[in-house]
Every structure is written in C-alpha cells, then in structure tokens.
Design a protein around this motif. Structure first.
Motif, short mmCIF file in Angstrom:
data_model
loop_
_atom_site.label_atom_id
_atom_site.label_comp_id
_atom_site.label_asym_id
_atom_site.label_seq_id
_atom_site.Cartn_x
_atom_site.Cartn_y
_atom_site.Cartn_z
N ALA A 71 0.83 -1.21 0.00
CA ALA A 71 0.00 0.00 0.00
C ALA A 71 0.86 1.26 0.00
CB ALA A 71 -0.93 0.01 1.21
N ASP A 72 1.98 1.21 0.73
CA ASP A 72 2.86 2.38 0.75
C ASP A 72 3.47 2.62 -0.62
OD1 ASP A 72 2.36 2.99 3.33
OD2 ASP A 72 4.09 1.96 4.16
N ARG A 73 3.84 1.51 -1.30
CA ARG A 73 4.40 1.66 -2.65
C ARG A 73 3.35 2.24 -3.59
NH1 ARG A 73 7.00 -3.37 -1.94
NH2 ARG A 73 5.64 -4.44 -3.41
N ALA A 74 2.14 1.67 -3.51
CA ALA A 74 1.05 2.16 -4.38
C ALA A 74 0.78 3.63 -4.10
CB ALA A 74 -0.21 1.34 -4.15
N ALA A 75 0.78 4.01 -2.80
CA ALA A 75 0.53 5.41 -2.44
C ALA A 75 1.66 6.31 -2.93
CB ALA A 75 0.36 5.53 -0.93
N GLY A 76 2.89 5.77 -2.94
CA GLY A 76 4.04 6.52 -3.45
C GLY A 76 3.85 6.86 -4.93
N TRP A 77 3.45 5.83 -5.70
CA TRP A 77 3.21 6.06 -7.14
C TRP A 77 2.03 7.03 -7.33
CZ3 TRP A 77 2.96 0.07 -7.57
CH2 TRP A 77 4.25 -0.45 -7.48
N LEU A 78 1.00 6.80 -6.50
CA LEU A 78 -0.20 7.61 -6.61
C LEU A 78 0.10 9.08 -6.28
CD1 LEU A 78 -3.01 6.80 -7.42
CD2 LEU A 78 -3.59 6.48 -5.03
N PHE A 79 1.00 9.28 -5.32
CA PHE A 79 1.39 10.62 -4.91
C PHE A 79 1.94 11.39 -6.11
CE2 PHE A 79 4.99 13.35 -3.80
CZ PHE A 79 4.34 14.32 -3.04
N TRP A 80 2.90 10.77 -6.81
CA TRP A 80 3.51 11.45 -7.96
C TRP A 80 2.49 11.63 -9.09
CZ3 TRP A 80 7.41 14.15 -6.85
CH2 TRP A 80 8.33 13.73 -5.88
N PHE A 81 1.66 10.58 -9.28
CA PHE A 81 0.62 10.64 -10.31
C PHE A 81 -0.32 11.83 -10.05
CE2 PHE A 81 -3.80 9.10 -11.33
CZ PHE A 81 -3.71 9.23 -12.71
N ALA A 82 -0.76 11.97 -8.78
CA ALA A 82 -1.69 13.05 -8.41
C ALA A 82 -1.02 14.41 -8.54
CB ALA A 82 -2.18 12.83 -6.98
N LEU A 83 0.23 14.50 -8.07
CA LEU A 83 0.94 15.78 -8.08
C LEU A 83 1.17 16.27 -9.52
CD1 LEU A 83 1.93 17.44 -5.67
CD2 LEU A 83 4.24 16.57 -6.12
N VAL A 84 1.64 15.34 -10.36
CA VAL A 84 1.91 15.70 -11.77
C VAL A 84 0.60 16.08 -12.47
CG1 VAL A 84 2.68 14.79 -14.00
CG2 VAL A 84 4.03 14.34 -11.93
N THR A 85 -0.46 15.26 -12.21
CA THR A 85 -1.76 15.53 -12.84
C THR A 85 -2.29 16.91 -12.41
OG1 THR A 85 -2.23 13.18 -12.77
CG2 THR A 85 -4.07 14.60 -13.27
N ALA A 86 -2.17 17.23 -11.09
CA ALA A 86 -2.66 18.52 -10.58
C ALA A 86 -1.90 19.67 -11.24
CB ALA A 86 -2.51 18.58 -9.07
N ALA A 87 -0.58 19.52 -11.37
CA ALA A 87 0.24 20.58 -11.98
C ALA A 87 -0.13 20.77 -13.46
CB ALA A 87 1.72 20.22 -11.85
N VAL A 88 -0.22 19.63 -14.17
CA VAL A 88 -0.58 19.69 -15.60
C VAL A 88 -1.97 20.32 -15.77
CG1 VAL A 88 -1.13 18.29 -17.64
CG2 VAL A 88 0.91 17.77 -16.27
N THR A 89 -2.90 19.93 -14.87
CA THR A 89 -4.28 20.46 -14.90
C THR A 89 -4.27 21.98 -14.74
OG1 THR A 89 -5.11 18.41 -13.94
CG2 THR A 89 -6.55 20.32 -13.80
N ALA A 90 -3.56 22.45 -13.71
CA ALA A 90 -3.52 23.90 -13.43
C ALA A 90 -2.94 24.65 -14.62
CB ALA A 90 -2.69 24.16 -12.18
N ILE A 91 -1.83 24.12 -15.17
CA ILE A 91 -1.18 24.80 -16.31
C ILE A 91 -2.11 24.81 -17.53
CG2 ILE A 91 0.76 24.63 -17.95
CD1 ILE A 91 2.37 23.41 -15.51
#
Length: 705
Positions: free
Chosen positions: A299-319
């Motif tokens: 779960a920690d590994r999945a959350a790690g991947w998800l963290f970057w996925f969410a962060l990158v998606t949020a940044a791309v979305t805002a831009i």
C-alpha cells in the motif's frame, strides 16, 4: 551422551523435572506487533497507539457531524438549507480546523517524516490532501476563493475514514513482548551463595566469578559455572534443544538457565552478566532482529506512485486550464484532483485484509504477530524445522521392548512401570505412561530407592526389580539384550529391566515422531518447498527421524549459537527461509529467518522472536500459514487495484480530460465513487472469512490439489 549412560531419578529431595511454567498457557499475551513499519512518521507499537487512534477516531467522528451538516457545499450537493443559527457559517470552518489540527496530526507528522526520508507515500498523500482541502476551504469561507472550493465536509470525512483505517490496522497488531525480557526470565530470581559455613540468598546479578552457589533439585543455575560437588541430570533443552536430560558431574560446565532435574549441586561461578552463554544468545537475538530487512508494504508503494501521479496531474491540470485562460477553473480543477486523489479505499485496503486474516488465523490456531512475516510466507521455498518438540513430541516414549526368558514384552513393561511408579524422572514417567497406554495392570511396589547414574530399585511381587542404564549392567556383570546395538545406532535411550540379578528385558526409549509430521512434510513437498531439519541431537537420532519423515536435509549436532548461521547459509543459497522452533536456542534463528514461526508450547523467548506463533504444536499449521499468506496476498492485490483503480480513472476525469466533449467530474460524483470503492474493498476483504485454516483442512487442501 549418545546412549544415555544413566538413569537418574528424583531423589529424596523430591526434585521434579522443572519446566519454568508453561508458556503455551500464556500465548494470548504474545499476539503482538513488532512495530508499525509502514506509514512513515506514525510508526510505533503497543497498546498506547491502538488507544490513541481509537480515541482520535471517536472524537473526530463526533466533531465531523456538525462539520458536514454546516458545510455549505455539502448542503448544496445534497439539496438542503444550512440551519439558520447564529454564527452558522463559522461552525464548519472552526470545527474543521480543530479536526485538521487534532485528527490530522498523525498524518501530518507522518508526511513530514516521509519528506525527510525522501520516500513519499500514503502519509504524504493524506497530508497533502487534507492541507489543500483545509487551505482551500478557508479561502472559500473567507470569500477569497470560489465557493466550489469549500471542502469542509470532504476534509471531515477524509480524516474520520483514515483514522478508522489506522485504528483497525493498529488493533490487528497487539503489544510486542520483549524477547530479551523473556530470556532474562530463565534465570532464577535468587541464588544461594555459600559464605563460609552458611548460605546466603543473593540476586544472580550480585554473583562474582569464583563464588560458590548451591543449586537445589528442580532449581535453575543462576550463572555459568563448573560443578565442584554432586552429579545431576541437567535439563538443557532451553539452551541446546537437546531433548534428553544430560548427566553432569564434578568438573563439568553448566550454563545459566539450565535445570538440575534430580539432584543438588555445588557450582563455582565462571562467568556472570554479559559473559554468560545466555547473554550471548540475547546478543544474537538483538543482532538478528536488527538485521532483519523490513520490506516496504504494498500500500505504501502504491501510495508513493499515486502521490507522484496526483501531483503531476494537478500541476498539468492547473497549467492547462490557465493556458486556456480560465484561472478560476484552473485552481478549482487542480485542488479537486488533489482531494480526489486521496484514496479512502486504499487506506482501508490493507488494514481490513490484515485484520480479517489475523482473526481467521487465530481461529485456526495461528497467531500473526508481524504482518510482514505473513506477507513473506507465500514466497518461502525452504522450511527449517527444529526437531525436538516440533517434528517430535519433545518427551521420551517407549518405542520398543525386547523380552528375554519366559516373560513377554507386556510383563517386562509392567514390572518396569511398577518399579518406576514413585519416580519423577522423565524416563520413569514415560515407562509408566507406556504401561497405562497399553492398559496393563501394574503391580504394587515397595522399598523404592534410586541411585543417580545407575537406576531405581524396588520390590515387586517379592522380586527385586531394578531398571537402569549401562552402569546397572556393569554392576551385575550381565550382557545387554540383542537389539541394544541396533537401538544405539538409532540414537535411542536403552534401559534394562533386571529381576533378582537376571536381565528380564530391554526398553528402547526415544523422542516419538508426531503422527502429523509426515503429512506436513508431504504437503510442503507438494508445494515445491524444501524441508530441512535442524537439531542439537546426535547425528544418529537426527538421521533416523529424517529418514522416517522423508526430510530433504538434516543438520545434526548444531550448537545454539550456530543455528542462526545455518539459516543464513540457506539464505545465501538464494532461498527464502521459514524457521519453525520452540526453544530459547531457536530464538536467534527465528529472528534471522525470513519468517520465524514459534510452536506455541515453546518458550516465551521463541514466541517473542517469531513473526508467527502456532497455538498448537501441530507442524501442519505451517501449511495454514502458507495458505493464509497466499489468500490474503491475493485479497490485498485485488483491493489495491480497486482502491488505486478508482483514482487512476477519477483523477484524469477530475482534471477535465473529457472537458472538450463537455464532461467534467463534479466533486459530488467523485465522492460517491470514492465511497463505492471503499464498500467494494470492504466486501472483498470479508470473503477471507470463508477460509478454513485448521491444520487438517489446510494440509488436506494442499494434498488433494
């Protein structure tokens, strides 16, 4: 002592075979957790953490009710008016702030810890989501940001569900027992030190090299030493794993924690404190525990991947939205992405499976102390069994009788049992038990006496009956029975029964193999697992048991300090090793193994060093652990896909990938999907309850495949 050249029994002191109590009775005390390796900063263990999360959950659940009820965004989504009371618009912000500070604290500290260790995971994702929701909600409440960014209800539900998940997880682990405390408990509370003509009672910690101490029958040795007076059968099983008491006399060394079963001794102390063998084993346990790798949880590994996925998606979305020329929507979309990315279901995916798996296991007689051990069990390809008390019963049993002259075997056994009835010696009890099991009538005996290293004497039906080892035959100058040579090669204990100076027959005593052991070995072979046996016993004994059970490899005559290195040697061959044992001497090896499994009737220290505890002494329970490990791993994987799958789909939709065709995922729909995902995960975990984890069922399931 290969042919057990003595048969010393309890003397007039009345010293019985001491076992230091039965740790099996206290198994409930040991269902424990070795630390909360996952989740960054809130890593911790013990009942205080369970109580902390329970208290936080209930407090925050109560506060969440008014936060959700007075959240204007929630009222709009559901379609009702916020109650018109004085200061209503500040109820959700103020109580939401309390929830953020109080309920969010474990996650925020965990997030900081993950940032410091540069290992972003679930704690950072939760911390980021609740912080973004908190800041955005205040911005909306103060009129600085769009009213759609009022997430107080989402913040409240997020904190409550995450606290519930962590409480469930913590509760599935219980307080750990210190292996080192259990080792120290083997030492007596006090020692009798000889001071001139008198004896004084002192603490073992106050003994010095050269001191003389008295060890009473049934008492344990307070520190390493050398016998200066007396001879006794020493029960060294808790240190060496040797199943039989070992005769020790003047000049022999004795180890702290071992028990004089039948006679008193005077011992000169040769080592104290950190220099004793027991302290050496303590150090080995500590080193092995410290060197045990703690795999990152799925779960920690999945959350790690998800963290970057969410962060990158949020940044791309805002831009992307900003470029289109809609800055308000850019902020709304980016924040919605971060809030939706926090996985309610992922937070419960592992704890629920662990909780149900541990509960199912306990019903099948398997106590899971370390969930990482449970996860690792499915990959094990070599199981290392300690012989004594694990594959065998750990107590002597009459396995053959050879009669000479007119008497048959039953008659010889009945006479031996009569002579031994008043003795407390383990071999005497084995003979009496064998006569009872065969339903023999045991005649009354009178004039019982015993002689250490020779045997016992009693008058039975007018005849002088003696039972003893080789010294007895030397005394009466008689030959041993014909089968004795073959018995000795197999490492058995040989006793002779003598009537009025004539040998009436011989008894073969050995540590009896458990009937379940063969099934356990066969089932493990069917799973492609190599079965290895390790023992402090002589090679002849070990090879006889190994051949009987069809074991792949046998390590015999292994000293306690070498058991962990044998495990290490197997690991260096590239094997994932599970070690099954029950004695203190097994503790370093249990800690060194990829999975340590303690047989429940074993000692406190073995239980404390293991990740899995078998409440029964049935070796087939190892199959239950493997079956449970594989089933729970499947459920964890399925739940992680459900939990993460929701995010992988909803995050791009929240970002607005389908905006060109007029579809943007509203917060309300995202929240409903999140709840549905959580329900699916919970129901899927419940399917584990259908597993039958009794040793018989698990073994039968494997053998019938």
């Amino acid at each position: 002592m290969t042919d057990h050249d003595h048969h010393a029994v309890a003397t007039s002191h009345g010293g019985a075979h001491s076992h230091h109590g039965d740790p099996g009775d206290r198994l409930a005390d040991h269902q424990s957790g070795t630390g909360h390796a996952g989740h960054g900063g809130h890593a911790g263990h013990g009942a205080d953490h369970v109580a902390q999360f329970r208290k936080l959950f209930w407090i925050n659940l109560i506060i969440a009710v008014p936060v959700v009820a007075f959240s204007t965004m929630f009222a709009m989504l559901v379609g009702y008016q916020v109650p018109d009371v004085p200061g209503a618009r500040w109820i959700a912000p103020l109580l939401g702030t309390v929830m953020y500070v109080v309920g969010g604290r474990p996650f925020l500290t965990g997030a900081l810890s993950e940032i410091r260790s540069r290992k972003p995971g679930m704690m950072l994702l939760i911390g980021l989501a609740i912080t973004v929701a908190f800041v955005a909600s205040w911005g909306a409440s103060l009129g600085l940001l769009d009213h759609e960014l009022e997430f107080w209800w989402e913040l409240a539900l997020l904190i409550v569900i995450m606290l519930l998940g962590h409480w469930v997880e913590m509760r599935s682990l219980a307080q750990t027992t210190s292996a080192l405390d259990s080792l120290a408990a083997l030492l007596p509370d006090e020692a009798e030190k000889v001071d001139g003509d008198r004896t004084v009672t002192v603490s073992p910690a106050d003994l010095h090299v050269g001191d003389l101490v008295i060890v009473r029958p049934g008492g344990s040795v307070p520190a390493d030493g050398r016998i200066v007076d007396g001879r006794a059968d020493m029960d060294e099983s808790m240190i060496t794993g040797e199943s039989r008491p070992v005769s020790r006399g003047v000049g022999d060394s004795v180890t702290a924690g071992t028990v004089a079963t039948d006679s008193g001794l005077r011992v000169e102390i040769t080592a104290t404190g950190d220099d004793t063998a027991l302290a050496g084993i303590q150090r080995l346990v500590t080193e092995a525990q410290n060197s045990s790798s703690r795999a990152q949880r799925l779960a920690d590994r999945a959350a790690g991947w998800l963290f970057w996925f969410a962060l990158v998606t949020a940044a791309v979305t805002a831009i992307a939205w900003a470029i289109i020329g809609d800055p308000d929507t850019a902020v709304v979309r980016a924040i919605t992405v971060l809030v939706i990315a926090c996985p309610h279901a992922l937070g419960l995916a592992i704890p629920l499976v662990v909780s149900i798996a541990t509960e199912r296991a306990a019903r099948g007689g398997v106590l899971i102390k370390d969930r990482l051990a449970l996860e690792a069990m499915r990959t094990v390809d070599a199981v290392l069994f300690d012989k004594t008390g694990t594959l065998t019963k750990g107590e002597p049993t009459v396995t053959a009788i050879e009669a000479t002259g007119d008497l048959d075997g039953d008659a010889v056994l009945a006479l031996a049992a009569a002579a031994e009835t008043d003795s407390e010696h383990p071999l005497a009890r084995a003979i009496v038990r064998a006569a009872q099991d065969r339903g023999l009538t045991v005649p009354a005996a009178t004039g019982f006496s015993s002689s250490p290293a020779v045997g016992v004497t009693a008058t039975v039906e007018g005849r002088g009956i003696r039972v003893g080892g080789p010294r007895l035959l030397e005394e009466i100058n008689a030959p041993e029975v014909g089968a004795a040579a073959a018995w000795r090669e197999e490492g058995a204990i040989i006793l002779h029964v003598v009537g009025d100076g004539v040998v009436l027959g011989g008894l073969r005593l050995a540590d009896e193999v458990r009937p379940e052991s063969r099934d356990a070995v066969d089932a493990l072979h069917k799973l492609g697992v190599e079965v290895v046996m390790i023992t402090g016993d002589a090679e002849a004994v070990a090879n006889a048991v190994g051949a009987e059970l069809g074991i792949d490899r046998v390590f015999a005559g292994v000293r306690p300090e070498d058991k962990a290195s044998k495990v290490s040697a197997l690991q260096q061959e590239g094997k994932k090793v599970a070690m099954v044992g029950d004695g203190v001497n097994d503790a370093p090896a249990l800690a060194q193994a990829d999975v340590g499994i303690a047989i429940g009737a074993g000692t406190d220290v073995a239980i404390a060093s293991a990740g899995v505890i078998l409440a029964s002494s049935d070796p087939r329970s190892v199959l239950s652990v493997i079956e449970l490990s594989r089933a729970s791993y499947r459920k964890m994987k399925q739940n992680l896909w459900w939990g993460a799958g929701y995010n992988l789909i909803s995050v791009p939709l929240a970002a607005g990938v389908l905006a060109p065709i007029g579809f943007v995922l509203p917060m309300s729909v995202g929240a409903i999907l999140m709840s549905l995902s959580t329900i699916v995960v919970a129901l899927n975990a419940q399917l584990l309850r259908r597993l039958d984890l009794t040793p018989e069922a698990s073994t039968r399931a494997v053998l019938n495949r």
